[in-house]
Design a protein around this motif. Structure first.
Motif, mmCIF file in Angstrom:
data_model
loop_
_atom_site.group_PDB
_atom_site.id
_atom_site.type_symbol
_atom_site.label_atom_id
_atom_site.label_comp_id
_atom_site.label_asym_id
_atom_site.label_seq_id
_atom_site.Cartn_x
_atom_site.Cartn_y
_atom_site.Cartn_z
ATOM 1 N N LEU A 140 -3.599 -9.359 1.550
ATOM 2 C CA LEU A 140 -3.640 -9.296 0.091
ATOM 3 C C LEU A 140 -2.245 -8.991 -0.428
ATOM 4 C CD1 LEU A 140 -5.071 -9.125 -2.662
ATOM 5 C CD2 LEU A 140 -5.461 -6.690 -2.181
ATOM 6 N N PHE A 141 -1.809 -9.795 -1.370
ATOM 7 C CA PHE A 141 -0.577 -9.531 -2.128
ATOM 8 C C PHE A 141 -1.029 -9.060 -3.495
ATOM 9 C CE2 PHE A 141 2.798 -11.432 0.474
ATOM 10 C CZ PHE A 141 2.034 -12.101 1.412
ATOM 11 N N ILE A 142 -0.492 -7.926 -3.936
ATOM 12 C CA ILE A 142 -0.898 -7.408 -5.238
ATOM 13 C C ILE A 142 0.322 -6.994 -6.048
ATOM 14 C CG2 ILE A 142 -1.285 -5.064 -4.344
ATOM 15 C CD1 ILE A 142 -3.676 -4.959 -6.408
ATOM 16 N N ASP A 143 0.265 -7.323 -7.328
ATOM 17 C CA ASP A 143 1.360 -6.959 -8.234
ATOM 18 C C ASP A 143 1.355 -5.451 -8.433
ATOM 19 O OD1 ASP A 143 3.393 -7.262 -10.239
ATOM 20 O OD2 ASP A 143 1.824 -6.954 -11.731
ATOM 21 N N ILE A 144 2.472 -4.827 -8.169
ATOM 22 C CA ILE A 144 2.557 -3.371 -8.307
ATOM 23 C C ILE A 144 2.587 -2.957 -9.772
ATOM 24 C CG2 ILE A 144 4.089 -1.400 -7.940
ATOM 25 C CD1 ILE A 144 4.693 -2.474 -5.212
ATOM 26 N N ASP A 145 3.226 -3.746 -10.615
ATOM 27 C CA ASP A 145 3.359 -3.345 -12.022
ATOM 28 C C ASP A 145 2.023 -3.268 -12.747
ATOM 29 O OD1 ASP A 145 6.012 -3.277 -11.540
ATOM 30 O OD2 ASP A 145 6.591 -4.742 -13.045
ATOM 31 N N ASP A 180 1.185 -1.759 3.001
ATOM 32 C CA ASP A 180 1.771 -1.997 4.325
ATOM 33 C C ASP A 180 3.179 -2.588 4.255
ATOM 34 O OD1 ASP A 180 -0.519 -1.225 6.016
ATOM 35 O OD2 ASP A 180 -1.491 -2.793 4.859
ATOM 36 N N ALA A 181 3.494 -3.283 3.187
ATOM 37 C CA ALA A 181 4.822 -3.870 3.054
ATOM 38 C C ALA A 181 5.062 -4.177 1.576
ATOM 39 C CB ALA A 181 4.932 -5.139 3.894
ATOM 40 N N PHE A 182 6.302 -4.483 1.277
ATOM 41 C CA PHE A 182 6.677 -4.803 -0.099
ATOM 42 C C PHE A 182 7.459 -6.119 -0.095
ATOM 43 C CE2 PHE A 182 6.058 -0.292 0.114
ATOM 44 C CZ PHE A 182 5.321 -0.033 -1.030
ATOM 45 N N LEU A 192 5.640 2.687 -8.380
ATOM 46 C CA LEU A 192 5.911 2.904 -6.947
ATOM 47 C C LEU A 192 5.027 4.019 -6.399
ATOM 48 C CD1 LEU A 192 9.804 2.543 -6.904
ATOM 49 C CD2 LEU A 192 8.116 0.927 -5.991
ATOM 50 N N ALA A 193 4.778 5.049 -7.227
ATOM 51 C CA ALA A 193 3.890 6.135 -6.798
ATOM 52 C C ALA A 193 2.483 5.600 -6.570
ATOM 53 C CB ALA A 193 3.872 7.249 -7.848
ATOM 54 N N TRP A 194 2.015 4.699 -7.440
ATOM 55 C CA TRP A 194 0.698 4.090 -7.235
ATOM 56 C C TRP A 194 0.681 3.316 -5.905
ATOM 57 C CZ3 TRP A 194 -0.781 -1.084 -6.786
ATOM 58 C CH2 TRP A 194 -2.154 -1.305 -6.729
ATOM 59 N N ALA A 195 1.744 2.559 -5.664
ATOM 60 C CA ALA A 195 1.824 1.780 -4.422
ATOM 61 C C ALA A 195 1.815 2.694 -3.200
ATOM 62 C CB ALA A 195 3.087 0.919 -4.434
ATOM 63 N N MET A 196 2.507 3.818 -3.289
ATOM 64 C CA MET A 196 2.534 4.747 -2.159
ATOM 65 C C MET A 196 1.159 5.375 -1.952
ATOM 66 S SD MET A 196 5.465 4.239 -1.024
ATOM 67 C CE MET A 196 5.634 5.482 0.222
ATOM 68 N N ARG A 197 0.448 5.692 -3.044
ATOM 69 C CA ARG A 197 -0.919 6.233 -2.919
ATOM 70 C C ARG A 197 -1.846 5.218 -2.264
ATOM 71 N NH1 ARG A 197 -0.493 7.933 -7.960
ATOM 72 N NH2 ARG A 197 -1.887 6.343 -8.784
#
Length: 195
Positions: free
Chosen positions: A53-58, A97-99, A88-93
């Motif tokens: 899954l690729f997901i938009d972080i914004d 697995d990768a960016f 970025l904090a949401w992504a870390m929570r």
């Protein structure tokens, strides 16, 4: 660590969750060149088997993902655009697995390799933790087996534990499983003898 590397993604399925159609199309195109079956969508995760899954972080949010934060059953790659601290904090929570930078879709292969490797390592880590917890829950069985061996063989606890370890090696099972097996076998033998 190279044994964990997954380098061929042909035939896998990927979903690109991104609000911008042109970004979805660029990523889908790059992924299809690598042999993945890919679809792009927004905002809902399609009801289809997905390997990546690729997901938009914004714009991504917890409600889009049908799992608890940080417990994705598949490799998840965050598509970065603004790099704002909150996103970025949401992504870390989410323990992504990768960016992948939205501006560099040509780096998607590296993102796939890293995500697959990190996800595999996380799955192995969870399996080890589950096994450790299972074995920790069997400590009473281990103690009962040691006491039973001490009683039946007239040895101290060190010698009883050594006998149990030998039994575990012969049976090729964990020490706790050997203890359970020993207790089951010693309980069963008298009944079988009477039958």
């Amino acid at each position: 660590m190279t044994e964990l590397l997954d380098l061929n993604f042909t035939g896998r399925r990927a979903v690109v969750l991104h609000p911008t159609k042109t970004v979805r199309q660029r990523l889908v195109s790059r992924l299809e060149i690598l042999g993945l079956h890919t679809c792009g969508d927004w905002p809902d995760l399609p009801d289809t088997r997905t390997d990546f899954l690729f997901i938009d972080i914004d714009m991504g949010h917890d409600e889009q993902l049908p799992w608890s934060p940080g417990l994705a059953p598949i490799p998840v790659i965050g598509v970065i655009r603004s790099e704002s601290p909150g996103r970025l904090a949401w992504a870390m929570r989410q323990n992504l697995d990768a960016f992948l930078s939205e501006a560099a879709p040509e780096l998607v292969y590296s993102a796939l390799v890293i995500a697959a490797s990190k996800h595999a390592a996380r799955v192995q880590h969870r399996a080890r933790e589950a096994e450790a917890a299972r074995r920790a829950g069997m400590r009473d069985i281990l103690i009962r087996a040691v006491i039973a061996i001490m009683s039946s063989h007239g040895v101290d606890e060190i010698a009883a534990l050594k006998k149990l370890r030998t039994f575990a090696m012969v049976e090729r099972v964990a020490l706790e499983d050997a203890a359970e097996l020993y207790l089951r076998e010693t309980d069963r033998h008298p009944r079988e003898g009477r039958a």
